[in-house]
Design an enzyme around this catalytic site. Structure first.
Site, mmCIF file in Angstrom:
data_model
loop_
_atom_site.group_PDB
_atom_site.id
_atom_site.type_symbol
_atom_site.label_atom_id
_atom_site.label_comp_id
_atom_site.label_asym_id
_atom_site.label_seq_id
_atom_site.Cartn_x
_atom_site.Cartn_y
_atom_site.Cartn_z
ATOM 1 N N SER A 1 -12.677 2.458 2.998
ATOM 2 C CA SER A 1 -12.523 1.273 3.847
ATOM 3 C C SER A 1 -13.851 0.793 4.397
ATOM 4 C CB SER A 1 -11.597 1.585 5.029
ATOM 5 O OG SER A 1 -10.254 1.433 4.697
ATOM 6 N N HIS B 1 -9.319 -0.420 13.269
ATOM 7 C CA HIS B 1 -9.814 -0.468 11.890
ATOM 8 C C HIS B 1 -10.348 -1.848 11.506
ATOM 9 C CE1 HIS B 1 -9.395 -0.270 7.397
ATOM 10 N NE2 HIS B 1 -9.758 0.974 7.576
ATOM 11 N N ASP C 1 -6.524 -7.069 7.186
ATOM 12 C CA ASP C 1 -6.583 -5.733 7.768
ATOM 13 C C ASP C 1 -5.726 -5.715 9.021
ATOM 14 O OD1 ASP C 1 -7.919 -3.190 8.908
ATOM 15 O OD2 ASP C 1 -9.113 -3.546 7.106
#
Length: 530
Positions: free
Chosen positions: A352, A199, A160
């Site tokens: 996600s 994120h 990620d």
């Protein structure tokens, strides 16, 4: 072609393996001069395993192209394990680029040529923050915690953006060697810009923020996190960086690999990466995508990946979630509260967010049961809860940590292997033989053990210095060819796997083992699940 033969009853033969991310001697991975993040000006060339190094092939391609065209070819990166080279064309017109791609495709060792596509983190804009956390309660994590809070010996790799591994609710669960930065090419996967790069930290916290530490939120379980930074501050990354990170995670022994990313179409390089990871024992969990009902995105759509759709807090399918036949599990994805890069917490939404819920449950399950990745995949789907959605929207249902931890695998409620077959029985048949060169191939037939098998998995293990491919057909009554088949696995090496759900048993299964290049011994294994 040799005469068709039937598979005999023999003991399981262990498959060979490959390892190692390689780079050209004068161009290391993500070195200065190779821009971080998306690399849209690069081509990825898949090179057959023929005993010669990727670098040698790449330099030969460079010489051929520069002699014929008025262009400069830069050799940017190479990966020996996944057998691809990244090359950059400088000063090439669109017409020349098209011609070059065709010419490279005809090179003797080329398996494929494709753009170094860009993928992105799969999240949607923030929704209003919930005052409390609901995802772990929804998947019954507290029931699982009565048995185990998790095991530091279980590793979840987060591929990620960077992970803020010193967050007070993560620092106890991140490995001492936290990972690698494939964007900048260094050993520190920390976010480059904390305000923008949130994120990865949020995803890591959903799966494995510290449980029962008296601080902040809980993750699904206390697994160990390693971080492969493959997306930049903008949430985008190249196929090559992500593929390298997946291979690295598998080589690090990751039990679970979380891919909360996607958006590109199918590419051979990414397919090879997830095949490599799955073949080396990692469960690869991937986000279905946020296309508001579109088809399941890649890499989630690959059969090696466990594709996850997202649910709203009321258990309905989230409006943004993609869905399709590839979905295996659903999980809460809307307004999920988790760790943030300001050392606090925030709620965001997306497939996600649903994906690390499943990855966290997978890690928690491995703390209770000793399972292979295939067995784990089957157990998670067999113990999922039907929330009343269609199979294309929820797969087997919403993942359930309580059921997965407290149900003995193979007891009838929990799967004992396969891709969500939920059955208690399987039969494995193995044979070994040899191919002698690119002209050689073997065709095998397999007679079914069960009247109505749920799944059959065909695996091929061949020599590391050759490129053998696998083809299969069910219900046809004849051997497949390299141009006519129902299923195919053709990576740049000799480790291949095909999974057939609900196979047609009206005729024998037919399997072709073909030498694309090279020679040597191989092992062919068929596992049939009731």
């Amino acid at each position: 072609m040799r005469e068709r033969r039937a598979l005999g009853r023999r003991s399981f033969l262990e498959l060979f393996g490959l390892a190692g991310v390689g780079a050209f001697a004068d161009v290391a991975g993500a070195t200065p001069g190779r821009s971080p993040g998306p690399k849209e000006d690069e081509l990825l060339v898949g090179l057959s395993a023929d005993g010669r190094r990727v670098e040698r092939h790449a330099r030969k391609i460079k010489r051929k192209l520069e002699r014929k065209y008025d262009v400069t070819v830069a050799l940017r990166h190479g990966n020996e394990a996944l057998r691809y080279a990244a090359i950059e064309l400088r000063d090439a017109s669109p017409r020349e680029e098209r011609e070059i791609r065709k010419r490279v495709g005809k090179y003797e060792a080329t398996k494929y040529v494709e753009r170094n596509a860009t993928l992105e983190a799969l999240f949607v804009p923030n929704d209003p923050r919930f005052d409390d956390q609901y995802a772990d309660q929804t998947v019954n994590a507290p029931t699982a915690w009565d048995t185990t809070l998790g095991d530091a010996g279980v590793t979840i790799a987060v591929i990620d953006q960077g992970v803020k591994y010193d967050h007070p609710d993560l620092d106890g669960n991140v490995a001492a060697d936290p990972g690698y930065d494939f964007v900048d090419g260094d050993g520190d996967p920390y976010p480059d810009a904390l305000a923008d790069e949130t994120h990865g930290t949020h995803v890591a916290g959903i799966a494995a923020a510290e449980v029962n530490n008296g601080e902040g939120v809980t993750g699904i379980g206390n697994s160990t996190v390693i971080a492969g930074r493959a997306l930049d501050e903008g949430g985008t990354g190249s196929t090559s960086d992500i593929a390298d990170a997946i291979q690295w995670a598998a080589d690090r022994g990751a039990d679970v690999i979380n891919l909360s990313l996607g958006g590109s179409g199918s590419t051979s390089t990414m397919k090879n990466a997830v095949s490599y990871a799955y073949g080396n024992g990692s469960l690869v969990v991937a986000a279905a995508g946020n296309g508001y009902g579109g088809s399941v995105s890649y890499p989630a759509a690959y059969e090696e990946c466990l594709a996850v759709s997202a649910l709203d807090p009321d258990g309905t399918l989230a409006a943004y979630s993609n869905y399709g036949s590839e979905i295996e599990l659903a999980a809460p994805g809307t307004n999920v509260l988790s760790t943030w890069t300001d050392d606090g917490y925030d709620s965001i939404s997306g497939t996600s967010m649903a994906t690390p819920v499943v990855a966290g449950v997978a890690g928690l399950t491995l703390a209770a049961w000793d399972l292979t990745n295939e067995e784990l995949r089957g157990h998670l789907t067999a113990t999922a809860v039907d929330v009343g959605l269609s199979a294309s929207q929820q797969g087997s249902g919403r993942v359930d940590a309580g059921n997965a931890v407290t149900t003995r695998p193979g007891s009838g409620s929990g799967g004992d292997g396969g891709d969500g077959d939920g059955g208690n029985d399987s039969r494995t048949v193995s044979v070994s033989d040899s191919l002698y060169g690119y002209w050689d191939e073997d065709c095998w037939s397999y007679a079914w053990n069960y009247d109505d098998p749920s799944t059959v998995v065909v695996e091929l293990g061949g020599p590391a210095d050759a490129d053998f491919d696998l083809y299969a057909s069910d219900g046809t009554g004849r051997c497949p060819t390299t141009s006519s088949y129902d299923y195919r696995s053709w990576t740049t090496g000799s480790e291949e796997s095909v999974t057939v759900d609900d196979p047609d048993v009206s005729t024998d299964l037919y399997v072709l083992v073909d030498s694309y290049s090279g020679s040597g011994d191989y092992a062919l294994t068929v596992t049939e699940y009731a």
